[in-house]
Design a protein around this motif. Structure first.
Motif, PDB file in Angstrom:
ATOM      1  N   ARG A   1       0.828  -1.217   0.000  1.00  0.00           N
ATOM      2  CA  ARG A   1       0.000   0.000   0.000  1.00  0.00           C
ATOM      3  C   ARG A   1       0.862   1.268   0.000  1.00  0.00           C
ATOM      4  O   ARG A   1       0.527   2.259   0.651  1.00  0.00           O
ATOM      5  CB  ARG A   1      -0.966   0.020   1.192  1.00  0.00           C
ATOM      6  CG  ARG A   1      -1.797  -1.244   1.331  1.00  0.00           C
ATOM      7  CD  ARG A   1      -2.867  -1.333   0.251  1.00  0.00           C
ATOM      8  NE  ARG A   1      -3.646  -2.544   0.405  1.00  0.00           N
ATOM      9  CZ  ARG A   1      -3.435  -3.678  -0.270  1.00  0.00           C
ATOM     10  NH1 ARG A   1      -2.447  -3.736  -1.163  1.00  0.00           N
ATOM     11  NH2 ARG A   1      -4.189  -4.723  -0.081  1.00  0.00           N
ATOM     12  N   ILE A   2       1.973   1.226  -0.729  1.00  0.00           N
ATOM     13  CA  ILE A   2       2.839   2.390  -0.887  1.00  0.00           C
ATOM     14  C   ILE A   2       2.533   3.024  -2.234  1.00  0.00           C
ATOM     15  O   ILE A   2       2.641   2.376  -3.275  1.00  0.00           O
ATOM     16  CB  ILE A   2       4.319   1.986  -0.795  1.00  0.00           C
ATOM     17  CG1 ILE A   2       4.660   1.512   0.623  1.00  0.00           C
ATOM     18  CG2 ILE A   2       5.226   3.156  -1.192  1.00  0.00           C
ATOM     19  CD1 ILE A   2       6.079   0.993   0.777  1.00  0.00           C
ATOM     20  N   ASP A   3       2.133   4.283  -2.211  1.00  0.00           N
ATOM     21  CA  ASP A   3       1.735   4.996  -3.424  1.00  0.00           C
ATOM     22  C   ASP A   3       2.977   5.397  -4.216  1.00  0.00           C
ATOM     23  O   ASP A   3       3.790   6.193  -3.751  1.00  0.00           O
ATOM     24  CB  ASP A   3       0.929   6.237  -3.039  1.00  0.00           C
ATOM     25  CG  ASP A   3       0.413   7.010  -4.230  1.00  0.00           C
ATOM     26  OD1 ASP A   3       0.668   6.602  -5.378  1.00  0.00           O
ATOM     27  OD2 ASP A   3      -0.257   8.040  -4.016  1.00  0.00           O
ATOM     28  N   PHE A   4       3.123   4.845  -5.421  1.00  0.00           N
ATOM     29  CA  PHE A   4       4.278   5.175  -6.251  1.00  0.00           C
ATOM     30  C   PHE A   4       3.905   6.098  -7.403  1.00  0.00           C
ATOM     31  O   PHE A   4       4.775   6.485  -8.191  1.00  0.00           O
ATOM     32  CB  PHE A   4       4.934   3.910  -6.816  1.00  0.00           C
ATOM     33  CG  PHE A   4       4.046   3.094  -7.720  1.00  0.00           C
ATOM     34  CD1 PHE A   4       3.972   3.355  -9.068  1.00  0.00           C
ATOM     35  CD2 PHE A   4       3.273   2.065  -7.209  1.00  0.00           C
ATOM     36  CE1 PHE A   4       3.158   2.610  -9.906  1.00  0.00           C
ATOM     37  CE2 PHE A   4       2.455   1.309  -8.026  1.00  0.00           C
ATOM     38  CZ  PHE A   4       2.397   1.584  -9.378  1.00  0.00           C
ATOM     39  N   CYS A   5       2.638   6.445  -7.543  1.00  0.00           N
ATOM     40  CA  CYS A   5       2.251   7.328  -8.648  1.00  0.00           C
ATOM     41  C   CYS A   5       1.932   8.735  -8.138  1.00  0.00           C
ATOM     42  O   CYS A   5       2.772   9.629  -8.224  1.00  0.00           O
ATOM     43  CB  CYS A   5       1.107   6.727  -9.466  1.00  0.00           C
ATOM     44  SG  CYS A   5      -0.289   6.144  -8.516  1.00  0.00           S
ATOM     45  N   CYS A   6       0.759   8.942  -7.548  1.00  0.00           N
ATOM     46  CA  CYS A   6       0.409  10.287  -7.070  1.00  0.00           C
ATOM     47  C   CYS A   6       1.343  10.746  -5.956  1.00  0.00           C
ATOM     48  O   CYS A   6       1.734  11.907  -5.901  1.00  0.00           O
ATOM     49  CB  CYS A   6      -1.035  10.302  -6.572  1.00  0.00           C
ATOM     50  SG  CYS A   6      -2.259   9.900  -7.834  1.00  0.00           S
ATOM     51  N   GLY A   7       1.689   9.843  -5.044  1.00  0.00           N
ATOM     52  CA  GLY A   7       2.554  10.196  -3.925  1.00  0.00           C
ATOM     53  C   GLY A   7       3.975   9.735  -4.100  1.00  0.00           C
ATOM     54  O   GLY A   7       4.720   9.614  -3.118  1.00  0.00           O
ATOM     55  N   GLY A   8       4.385   9.494  -5.336  1.00  0.00           N
ATOM     56  CA  GLY A   8       5.695   8.915  -5.585  1.00  0.00           C
ATOM     57  C   GLY A   8       6.863   9.861  -5.445  1.00  0.00           C
ATOM     58  O   GLY A   8       8.015   9.429  -5.429  1.00  0.00           O
ATOM     59  N   ALA A   9       6.601  11.160  -5.339  1.00  0.00           N
ATOM     60  CA  ALA A   9       7.689  12.138  -5.255  1.00  0.00           C
ATOM     61  C   ALA A   9       8.126  12.352  -3.813  1.00  0.00           C
ATOM     62  O   ALA A   9       8.383  13.480  -3.375  1.00  0.00           O
ATOM     63  CB  ALA A   9       7.265  13.450  -5.883  1.00  0.00           C
ATOM     64  N   LYS A  10       8.225  11.293  -3.046  1.00  0.00           N
ATOM     65  CA  LYS A  10       8.691  11.339  -1.657  1.00  0.00           C
ATOM     66  C   LYS A  10       9.817  10.338  -1.481  1.00  0.00           C
ATOM     67  O   LYS A  10       9.803   9.266  -2.105  1.00  0.00           O
ATOM     68  CB  LYS A  10       7.557  10.971  -0.689  1.00  0.00           C
ATOM     69  CG  LYS A  10       6.461  11.994  -0.539  1.00  0.00           C
ATOM     70  CD  LYS A  10       5.462  11.507   0.517  1.00  0.00           C
ATOM     71  CE  LYS A  10       4.340  12.495   0.743  1.00  0.00           C
ATOM     72  NZ  LYS A  10       3.417  12.002   1.793  1.00  0.00           N
ATOM     73  N   PRO A  11      10.794  10.627  -0.622  1.00  0.00           N
ATOM     74  CA  PRO A  11      11.838   9.637  -0.343  1.00  0.00           C
ATOM     75  C   PRO A  11      11.228   8.386   0.290  1.00  0.00           C
ATOM     76  O   PRO A  11      10.268   8.478   1.070  1.00  0.00           O
ATOM     77  CB  PRO A  11      12.759  10.363   0.651  1.00  0.00           C
ATOM     78  CG  PRO A  11      12.480  11.812   0.455  1.00  0.00           C
ATOM     79  CD  PRO A  11      11.028  11.902   0.078  1.00  0.00           C
ATOM     80  N   LEU A  12      11.796   7.250  -0.023  1.00  0.00           N
ATOM     81  CA  LEU A  12      11.287   5.996   0.523  1.00  0.00           C
ATOM     82  C   LEU A  12      11.274   6.016   2.045  1.00  0.00           C
ATOM     83  O   LEU A  12      10.308   5.553   2.669  1.00  0.00           O
ATOM     84  CB  LEU A  12      12.144   4.833   0.019  1.00  0.00           C
ATOM     85  CG  LEU A  12      11.762   3.446   0.545  1.00  0.00           C
ATOM     86  CD1 LEU A  12      10.379   3.045   0.063  1.00  0.00           C
ATOM     87  CD2 LEU A  12      12.797   2.405   0.103  1.00  0.00           C
ATOM     88  N   ALA A  13      12.317   6.552   2.660  1.00  0.00           N
ATOM     89  CA  ALA A  13      12.384   6.575   4.122  1.00  0.00           C
ATOM     90  C   ALA A  13      11.248   7.389   4.723  1.00  0.00           C
ATOM     91  O   ALA A  13      10.703   7.033   5.778  1.00  0.00           O
ATOM     92  CB  ALA A  13      13.733   7.145   4.566  1.00  0.00           C
TER      93      ALA A  13
END
Length: 241
Positions: free
Chosen positions: A39-51
């Motif tokens: 449930r990790i958003d990689f499209c709309c919320g993808g501009a965040k560091p993984l950490a």
């Protein structure tokens, strides 16, 4: 299709917590399946560091990185996996229209029939189906309007700008793209709510075939929409920002 991507070996695929989620997916497309499962958003919320994302979800960053590195050992990146990064905008737009826009126009009416039937037959015993019905039809209206607008306005303006770049054209285009990204965010919120109220698309034990099919088709719609938004937000739109 043109591409400047060079095939990566598993040994070359190293990820860090400082990398943006979207960049990990671009480098290693198989990670999209992993992120969806978590449930990790990689499209709309993808501009965040993984950490940052893992901290928000109270997940262990190092454990996630270990999972990604293990996945990379078993799924090396092939040239075809990341070909869209090096494709021309015309090629990418054609793919989005022919695959994703076509999918929505074909499938949304069929999913609507399933959603409506399940709500009418089982809504009295399962109150959440009324909210499922409402959210799906809101999403359907938004997606169809969104795709038509892209084909009529934004996509032609992108290609026109590439053919004849101007500062005014770029400023106008950036404003339009901000609007599209906001619409993507709205669709993502609806999809997250649909997943929540359906208990991760888990039908009850008594569910009939149509009930189960409806959940399966909604989950497929979610996956297709995430891929659609990823191609636009994280590849196509970034070319004009």
């Amino acid at each position: 299709m043109t591409t400047n991507h060079v095939q990566n070996t598993a040994a070359e695929l190293q990820f860090t917590g400082e990398e943006l989620v979207r960049d990990i997916v671009l480098k290693f497309p198989k990670s999209a399946d992993y992120f969806k499962s978590k449930r990790i958003d990689f499209c709309c919320g993808g501009a965040k560091p993984l950490a940052e994302v893992t901290a928000e979800k109270d997940m262990n960053t190092e454990a996630v990185l270990e999972d990604l590195h293990e996945l990379a050992k078993n799924h090396p990146v092939l040239e075809s996996d990341t070909a869209w990064v090096g494709a021309s905008s015309q090629e990418l737009i054609d793919f989005i229209v022919n695959k994703h826009h076509h999918y929505l126009r074909e499938e949304l009416p069929l999913i609507a029939q399933n959603v409506t039937k399940v709500f009418r037959v089982h809504g009295e015993d399962s109150p959440h189906l009324a909210e499922m019905y409402r959210l799906f039809h809101l999403l359907r209206e938004d997606l169809l309007k969104h795709t038509a607008q892209e084909e009529e306005t934004e996509f032609p303006k992108m290609l026109a700008y590439e053919a004849q770049p101007t500062a005014d054209g770029l400023n106008e285009l950036r404003g339009l793209l901000r609007g599209l990204e906001e619409e993507h965010d709205g669709a993502g919120e609806i999809l997250r709510e649909l997943r929540r109220i359906t208990n991760d698309y888990t039908p009850p034990e008594h569910a009939c075939t149509t009930y189960r099919l409806t959940y399966a088709r909604l989950e497929e719609l979610e996956g297709m929409t995430f891929e659609h938004v990823h191609l636009e937000n994280n590849i196509l739109f970034l070319r004009y920002q």
